[in-house]
Scaffold this motif. Structure first.
Motif, PDB file in Angstrom:
ATOM      1  N   MET A  12       0.844  -1.207   0.000  1.00 54.50           N
ATOM      2  CA  MET A  12       0.000   0.000   0.000  1.00 54.50           C
ATOM      3  C   MET A  12       0.882   1.262   0.000  1.00 54.50           C
ATOM      4  O   MET A  12       1.932   1.285   0.609  1.00 54.50           O
ATOM      5  CB  MET A  12      -0.881   0.008   1.261  1.00 54.50           C
ATOM      6  N   ASN A  13       0.429   2.278  -0.720  1.00 55.55           N
ATOM      7  CA  ASN A  13       1.049   3.591  -0.586  1.00 55.55           C
ATOM      8  C   ASN A  13      -0.030   4.654  -0.781  1.00 55.55           C
ATOM      9  O   ASN A  13      -1.204   4.316  -0.924  1.00 55.55           O
ATOM     10  CB  ASN A  13       2.219   3.769  -1.566  1.00 55.55           C
ATOM     11  N   ALA A  14       0.384   5.922  -0.796  1.00 55.72           N
ATOM     12  CA  ALA A  14      -0.626   6.989  -0.840  1.00 55.72           C
ATOM     13  C   ALA A  14      -1.439   6.953  -2.131  1.00 55.72           C
ATOM     14  O   ALA A  14      -2.593   7.358  -2.157  1.00 55.72           O
ATOM     15  CB  ALA A  14       0.056   8.336  -0.677  1.00 55.72           C
ATOM     16  N   LYS A  15      -0.829   6.455  -3.236  1.00 58.57           N
ATOM     17  CA  LYS A  15      -1.565   6.450  -4.511  1.00 58.57           C
ATOM     18  C   LYS A  15      -2.407   5.200  -4.639  1.00 58.57           C
ATOM     19  O   LYS A  15      -3.313   5.119  -5.456  1.00 58.57           O
ATOM     20  CB  LYS A  15      -0.567   6.579  -5.661  1.00 58.57           C
ATOM     21  N   ASN A  16      -2.035   4.178  -3.860  1.00 60.60           N
ATOM     22  CA  ASN A  16      -2.756   2.909  -3.937  1.00 60.60           C
ATOM     23  C   ASN A  16      -3.226   2.566  -2.521  1.00 60.60           C
ATOM     24  O   ASN A  16      -2.768   1.624  -1.904  1.00 60.60           O
ATOM     25  CB  ASN A  16      -1.774   1.859  -4.487  1.00 60.60           C
ATOM     26  N   LEU A  17      -4.150   3.399  -2.053  1.00 68.71           N
ATOM     27  CA  LEU A  17      -4.556   3.329  -0.650  1.00 68.71           C
ATOM     28  C   LEU A  17      -5.444   2.110  -0.378  1.00 68.71           C
ATOM     29  O   LEU A  17      -6.179   1.670  -1.261  1.00 68.71           O
ATOM     30  CB  LEU A  17      -5.342   4.611  -0.334  1.00 68.71           C
ATOM     31  N   SER A  18      -5.404   1.591   0.849  1.00 68.65           N
ATOM     32  CA  SER A  18      -6.291   0.484   1.222  1.00 68.65           C
ATOM     33  C   SER A  18      -7.740   0.966   1.135  1.00 68.65           C
ATOM     34  O   SER A  18      -8.021   2.154   1.271  1.00 68.65           O
ATOM     35  CB  SER A  18      -5.996   0.043   2.656  1.00 68.65           C
ATOM     36  N   GLU A  19      -8.648   0.010   0.928  1.00 68.43           N
ATOM     37  CA  GLU A  19     -10.082   0.346   0.869  1.00 68.43           C
ATOM     38  C   GLU A  19     -10.514   1.002   2.198  1.00 68.43           C
ATOM     39  O   GLU A  19     -11.313   1.924   2.221  1.00 68.43           O
ATOM     40  CB  GLU A  19     -10.870  -0.947   0.615  1.00 68.43           C
ATOM     41  N   ARG A  20      -9.949   0.477   3.292  1.00 72.46           N
ATOM     42  CA  ARG A  20     -10.275   1.010   4.626  1.00 72.46           C
ATOM     43  C   ARG A  20      -9.967   2.514   4.703  1.00 72.46           C
ATOM     44  O   ARG A  20     -10.818   3.314   5.101  1.00 72.46           O
ATOM     45  CB  ARG A  20      -9.449   0.228   5.666  1.00 72.46           C
TER      46      ARG A  20
END
Ligand code: SAM
Length: 230
Positions: free
Chosen positions: A1-9
């Motif tokens: 996960m990173n800021a551009k590919n954030l978790s759904e949560r």
């Protein structure tokens, strides 16, 4: 996960953040949430607070690598200690901790909540502790969400200032979550009932003390509350 590919949560937490609000994300870890909110143009200014050295350094590093040092101020400190009145914080997010820890952070930092208009809280467990804190401190739940990610179920509570009364049922289950009664909500509480019944069976096998009796009664009461809703 990173800021551009954030978790759904965290995306769901982000979905409640109002445009252009001044935000403090407490327990920010890598500062993924503030980085995402700035990248997507929802906010332009944020503080990311962390009390543990490792995550604090990760946040500093991540904010730098994203080129967001002007917009995101990473601060080291316990809970709301990292913010002051001059910051004019309007929204606080606290995600990924237990409900009692989130409530204790808010309780310890009460004085810092004067300028704050909105709290977006994502407890991993025991959301009830936050609802109790909210009632005692004149915060009103204006919305809630529940989601499942990687086989874990998370609740999100959104609060604004105002009085609130909740029944025992609403305290445990969430006033909005009870109304929405989504599949995930039913799954969470069906699983909880099974777990409480398992504990009751274990308690039935051990010595019949007052303490055991009290624990059993408490669990039976919770089962009755939840069964009355599902
Ligand atoms: N908020 C991020 C998220 O939801 O993905 C990170 C969650 S992580 C599980 C919890 C973070 O909260 C940790 O990095 C921990 O160091 C930090 N934390 C715990 N208690 C804190 C406190 N009193 N003040 C500031 N940060 C805290």
């Amino acid at each position: 996960m990173n800021a551009k590919n954030l978790s759904e949560r965290l995306k769901q937490v982000a979905s409640f953040v109002e445009e252009n609000t001044i935000l403090a994300d407490i327990g920010s870890d890598h500062a993924y949430l503030p980085c995402y909110l700035v990248h997507t143009g929802i906010i332009t200014k944020s503080i990311a607070g962390e009390v543990v050295k490792g995550p604090y350094e990760s946040a500093l590093k991540h904010v730098k690598s994203e080129g967001l040092e002007e917009q995101i101020d990473v601060r080291f400190g316990n809970g709301l200690e990292v913010i002051c009145t001059e910051d004019n914080i309007q929204t606080i997010t606290i995600a990924g901790m237990g409900g009692p820890l989130i409530a204790s952070i808010l309780e310890a930092g009460k004085e810092k909540l004067k300028t704050v208009e909105m709290l977006i809280l994502q407890p991993n467990i025991h959301a009830k502790a936050i609802r109790e804190w909210a009632i005692n401190n004149n915060w009103n739940i204006i919305d809630e969400a529940i989601l499942e990610e990687h086989s874990k179920i998370y609740e999100i509570l959104v609060l604004k200032k105002g009085d609130m009364n909740l029944t025992n049922q609403e305290l445990l289950l969430g006033p909005y979550l009870m109304k929405y009664k989504t599949e995930i909500f039913i799954k969470k509480w069906t699983n909880e009932i099974k777990e409480w019944q398992r504990i009751i069976e274990q308690l039935n096998k051990i010595a019949f003390t007052t303490e055991v009796q009290q624990k059993k009664a408490e669990l039976e009461q919770k089962i009755a509350i939840v069964e009355g809703t599902l």
